[in-house]
Scaffold this motif. Structure first.
Motif, PDB file in Angstrom:
ATOM      1  N   LEU A  40     -13.871   6.903 -17.050  1.00 14.62           N
ATOM      2  CA  LEU A  40     -13.941   7.153 -15.610  1.00 14.62           C
ATOM      3  C   LEU A  40     -12.988   6.244 -14.837  1.00 14.62           C
ATOM      4  CD1 LEU A  40     -17.806   7.582 -15.406  1.00 14.62           C
ATOM      5  CD2 LEU A  40     -16.103   9.383 -15.033  1.00 14.62           C
ATOM      6  N   ALA A  41     -12.885   4.980 -15.279  1.00 16.26           N
ATOM      7  CA  ALA A  41     -11.956   4.061 -14.615  1.00 16.26           C
ATOM      8  C   ALA A  41     -10.512   4.506 -14.830  1.00 16.26           C
ATOM      9  CB  ALA A  41     -12.166   2.648 -15.147  1.00 16.26           C
ATOM     10  N   PHE A  42     -10.214   4.973 -16.057  1.00 12.49           N
ATOM     11  CA  PHE A  42      -8.868   5.446 -16.347  1.00 12.49           C
ATOM     12  C   PHE A  42      -8.519   6.663 -15.504  1.00 12.49           C
ATOM     13  CE2 PHE A  42      -6.201   8.517 -18.576  1.00 12.49           C
ATOM     14  CZ  PHE A  42      -5.046   7.767 -18.777  1.00 12.49           C
ATOM     15  N   LEU A  43      -9.428   7.630 -15.462  1.00  8.93           N
ATOM     16  CA  LEU A  43      -9.152   8.854 -14.709  1.00  8.93           C
ATOM     17  C   LEU A  43      -9.014   8.564 -13.215  1.00  8.93           C
ATOM     18  CD1 LEU A  43     -11.541  11.401 -16.474  1.00  8.93           C
ATOM     19  CD2 LEU A  43      -9.047  11.213 -16.705  1.00  8.93           C
ATOM     20  N   SER A  44      -9.795   7.635 -12.714  1.00  9.35           N
ATOM     21  CA  SER A  44      -9.694   7.274 -11.293  1.00  9.35           C
ATOM     22  C   SER A  44      -8.296   6.754 -10.978  1.00  9.35           C
ATOM     23  CB  SER A  44     -10.747   6.218 -10.953  1.00  9.35           C
ATOM     24  OG  SER A  44     -10.639   5.839  -9.596  1.00  9.35           O
ATOM     25  N   GLN A  45      -7.769   5.940 -11.902  1.00  7.01           N
ATOM     26  CA  GLN A  45      -6.419   5.395 -11.717  1.00  7.01           C
ATOM     27  C   GLN A  45      -5.360   6.459 -12.000  1.00  7.01           C
ATOM     28  OE1 GLN A  45      -4.645   2.241 -14.470  1.00  7.01           O
ATOM     29  NE2 GLN A  45      -5.296   0.994 -12.726  1.00  7.01           N
ATOM     30  N   HIS A  46      -5.630   7.281 -13.036  1.00  8.74           N
ATOM     31  CA  HIS A  46      -4.678   8.300 -13.474  1.00  8.74           C
ATOM     32  C   HIS A  46      -4.520   9.398 -12.426  1.00  8.74           C
ATOM     33  CE1 HIS A  46      -2.350  10.359 -16.525  1.00  8.74           C
ATOM     34  NE2 HIS A  46      -3.160  11.409 -16.549  1.00  8.74           N
ATOM     35  N   TRP A  47      -5.627   9.785 -11.815  1.00  9.49           N
ATOM     36  CA  TRP A  47      -5.614  10.851 -10.822  1.00  9.49           C
ATOM     37  C   TRP A  47      -5.513  10.334  -9.392  1.00  9.49           C
ATOM     38  CZ3 TRP A  47     -10.305  14.020 -13.114  1.00  9.49           C
ATOM     39  CH2 TRP A  47      -9.890  14.680 -14.282  1.00  9.49           C
ATOM     40  N   GLY A  48      -5.812   9.066  -9.222  1.00  7.14           N
ATOM     41  CA  GLY A  48      -5.720   8.478  -7.886  1.00  7.14           C
ATOM     42  C   GLY A  48      -6.841   8.881  -6.953  1.00  7.14           C
ATOM     43  N   GLY A  49      -8.080   8.840  -7.442  1.00  5.92           N
ATOM     44  CA  GLY A  49      -9.219   9.184  -6.593  1.00  5.92           C
ATOM     45  C   GLY A  49     -10.535   8.918  -7.290  1.00  5.92           C
ATOM     46  N   ALA A  50     -11.615   9.038  -6.525  1.00  8.53           N
ATOM     47  CA  ALA A  50     -12.947   8.821  -7.085  1.00  8.53           C
ATOM     48  C   ALA A  50     -13.297   9.954  -8.049  1.00  8.53           C
ATOM     49  CB  ALA A  50     -13.974   8.741  -5.960  1.00  8.53           C
ATOM     50  N   ILE A  51     -14.061   9.614  -9.076  1.00  6.72           N
ATOM     51  CA  ILE A  51     -14.421  10.584 -10.104  1.00  6.72           C
ATOM     52  C   ILE A  51     -15.928  10.819 -10.085  1.00  6.72           C
ATOM     53  CG2 ILE A  51     -14.330  11.146 -12.554  1.00  6.72           C
ATOM     54  CD1 ILE A  51     -11.610  10.891 -11.265  1.00  6.72           C
ATOM     55  N   ASP A  52     -16.297  12.113 -10.047  1.00 10.18           N
ATOM     56  CA  ASP A  52     -17.701  12.475 -10.196  1.00 10.18           C
ATOM     57  C   ASP A  52     -17.776  13.624 -11.203  1.00 10.18           C
ATOM     58  OD1 ASP A  52     -16.781  14.691  -8.819  1.00 10.18           O
ATOM     59  OD2 ASP A  52     -17.787  14.176  -6.932  1.00 10.18           O
ATOM     60  N   ALA A  53     -18.974  14.140 -11.441  1.00 14.53           N
ATOM     61  CA  ALA A  53     -19.147  15.191 -12.440  1.00 14.53           C
ATOM     62  C   ALA A  53     -18.311  16.424 -12.104  1.00 14.53           C
ATOM     63  CB  ALA A  53     -20.626  15.556 -12.547  1.00 14.53           C
ATOM     64  N   LYS A  54     -18.198  16.744 -10.825  1.00 15.58           N
ATOM     65  CA  LYS A  54     -17.418  17.915 -10.415  1.00 15.58           C
ATOM     66  C   LYS A  54     -15.937  17.723 -10.710  1.00 15.58           C
ATOM     67  CE  LYS A  54     -16.625  20.975  -6.456  1.00 15.58           C
ATOM     68  NZ  LYS A  54     -16.947  21.228  -5.017  1.00 15.58           N
ATOM     69  N   ALA A  55     -15.440  16.502 -10.451  1.00 12.09           N
ATOM     70  CA  ALA A  55     -14.021  16.221 -10.688  1.00 12.09           C
ATOM     71  C   ALA A  55     -13.683  16.286 -12.167  1.00 12.09           C
ATOM     72  CB  ALA A  55     -13.665  14.844 -10.124  1.00 12.09           C
ATOM     73  N   LEU A  56     -14.649  15.928 -13.027  1.00  7.81           N
ATOM     74  CA  LEU A  56     -14.404  15.926 -14.468  1.00  7.81           C
ATOM     75  C   LEU A  56     -14.084  17.318 -15.004  1.00  7.81           C
ATOM     76  CD1 LEU A  56     -17.087  13.465 -15.885  1.00  7.81           C
ATOM     77  CD2 LEU A  56     -14.599  13.168 -15.909  1.00  7.81           C
ATOM     78  N   ALA A  57     -14.484  18.354 -14.292  1.00  7.15           N
ATOM     79  CA  ALA A  57     -14.238  19.724 -14.750  1.00  7.15           C
ATOM     80  C   ALA A  57     -12.741  20.017 -14.868  1.00  7.15           C
ATOM     81  CB  ALA A  57     -14.892  20.720 -13.796  1.00  7.15           C
ATOM     82  N   ALA A  58     -11.916  19.205 -14.216  1.00  7.23           N
ATOM     83  CA  ALA A  58     -10.471  19.441 -14.245  1.00  7.23           C
ATOM     84  C   ALA A  58      -9.768  18.725 -15.395  1.00  7.23           C
ATOM     85  CB  ALA A  58      -9.854  18.986 -12.914  1.00  7.23           C
ATOM     86  N   ILE A  59     -10.495  18.015 -16.220  1.00  4.63           N
ATOM     87  CA  ILE A  59      -9.864  17.224 -17.280  1.00  4.63           C
ATOM     88  C   ILE A  59      -9.183  18.131 -18.300  1.00  4.63           C
ATOM     89  CG2 ILE A  59     -11.857  17.091 -18.842  1.00  4.63           C
ATOM     90  CD1 ILE A  59     -11.121  14.114 -19.251  1.00  4.63           C
ATOM     91  N   THR A  60      -8.034  17.688 -18.786  1.00  2.53           N
ATOM     92  CA  THR A  60      -7.252  18.474 -19.744  1.00  2.53           C
ATOM     93  C   THR A  60      -7.027  17.667 -21.022  1.00  2.53           C
ATOM     94  OG1 THR A  60      -5.123  17.630 -18.960  1.00  2.53           O
ATOM     95  CG2 THR A  60      -6.039  19.569 -17.820  1.00  2.53           C
ATOM     96  N   ALA A  61      -6.505  18.358 -22.034  1.00  2.00           N
ATOM     97  CA  ALA A  61      -6.177  17.676 -23.281  1.00  2.00           C
ATOM     98  C   ALA A  61      -5.124  16.599 -23.046  1.00  2.00           C
ATOM     99  CB  ALA A  61      -5.672  18.695 -24.307  1.00  2.00           C
ATOM    100  N   ALA A  62      -4.202  16.859 -22.125  1.00  2.00           N
ATOM    101  CA  ALA A  62      -3.172  15.868 -21.810  1.00  2.00           C
ATOM    102  C   ALA A  62      -3.799  14.605 -21.224  1.00  2.00           C
ATOM    103  CB  ALA A  62      -2.157  16.457 -20.837  1.00  2.00           C
TER     104      ALA A  62
END
Length: 298
Positions: A40-62
């Motif tokens: 979650l900390a990585f994705l917050s930095q990687h995507w540049g925003g807060a992460i919640d369960a809804k945001a996780l739906a956009a995660i990709t293999a990349a």
């Protein structure tokens, strides 16, 4: 630059689920909680925003590959990276997110290294003889025989309480995820435990640990590992000769004797047969020979 994992409520909720609903061990919950926090900390930095369960739906293999690459930068090897990916998949599934298809790193499957029966006895004898008091020697002898003769994990043996007494022909063992199983108790092991109980200076209560430390509290597994380490050095045994290796020896020797995999799975308390099948890689013919000559059930 390593990503610093900050506490995240979503990861904390998952950890609570693992502990409460899945009955995972404290160690597993701690490790999986940390993995979810890191993701979650990585994705917050990687995507540049807060992460919640809804945001996780956009995660990709990349995204997952980028996360694993960052963990590789922290020094993770193949086995650790594979465990990290497994924990991530479990976390995403719990949040309702379909985990992207991603092949995990290849991990060479290690073959269990059994200890020869004669070496098991020599090890147990050396540990017992090196004990500072006779009752401690009796304790260590009984414990090591139980690990080998019953195929117990050291944590399972040390979780036994006085409620196990008086001993019968079987022993009820509580394993991983609080699952119980029944294991046969060899006469030699039963005699060793009973002799230890007779010598133990501490009162045996049903709710207290069966195997006691020098001051009367529950025996610390680190004490057992340290004693085994000293004995294997004195005997010239390999570094793989550990308390857990006695469980491997139990399994491989029984398999060499002709035990079927399903029965062995039940004796070991494996949730999956695939965990038991690893023992088929051992040279059964050689094990059968040494088993016939030295194993207490021969």
């Amino acid at each position: 630059m390593p990503v610093v994992a900050l506490p995240h409520p979503l990861a904390a909720d998952w950890a609570a689920h693992l502990s409460r609903d899945r009955r995972r061990s404290v160690h597993t919950v701690r490790a999986y909680h940390a993995t979810a926090d890191r993701l979650l900390a990585f994705l917050s930095q990687h995507w540049g925003g807060a992460i919640d369960a809804k945001a996780l739906a956009a995660i990709t293999a990349a995204d997952l590959r980028a996360f694993l690459a960052s963990r590789r930068g922290d020094g993770l090897g193949n086995a650790s990276a594979a465990r990290e990916l497994s924990a991530v998949r479990g976390f995403l599934e719990w949040t309702g997110t379909a985990s992207p298809r991603l092949r995990g790193p290849k991990v060479a499957k290690g073959i269990p290294r059994p200890v020869a029966p004669a070496d098991v006895i020599a090890l147990a004898e050396d540990v017992a003889e090196d004990a500072r008091e006779p009752w401690i020697g009796a304790r260590d002898w009984a414990l090591l025989l139980l690990l080998y003769g019953g195929g117990l994990r050291i944590g399972e043996a040390l979780a036994l309480t006085g409620a196990a007494m008086p001993l019968g022909e079987t022993l009820t063992v509580t394993g991983k995820r609080a699952k119980t199983r029944i294991v046969p108790l060899l006469p030699q092991v039963r005699v060793a435990i009973e002799e230890y109980v007779r010598q133990c200076p501490w009162p045996l209560l049903r709710t207290e640990a069966l195997f006691r430390g020098a001051r009367g509290g529950p025996l610390d597994p680190a004490v057992v590992r340290l004693s085994v380490r000293g004995a294997r050095a004195r005997l010239g045994l390999g570094e793989r000769t550990t308390p857990h290796a006695l469980r491997h020896s139990f399994a491989t020797h029984l398999l060499g004797r002709g035990a079927d995999l399903r029965s062995l799975q039940q004796l070991l308390g494996h949730a999956s047969l695939s965990s038991t099948q690893v023992y088929t890689a051992v040279d059964a013919a050689h094990l059968l020979d040494i088993y016939r000559h030295a194993h207490p059930r021969a």
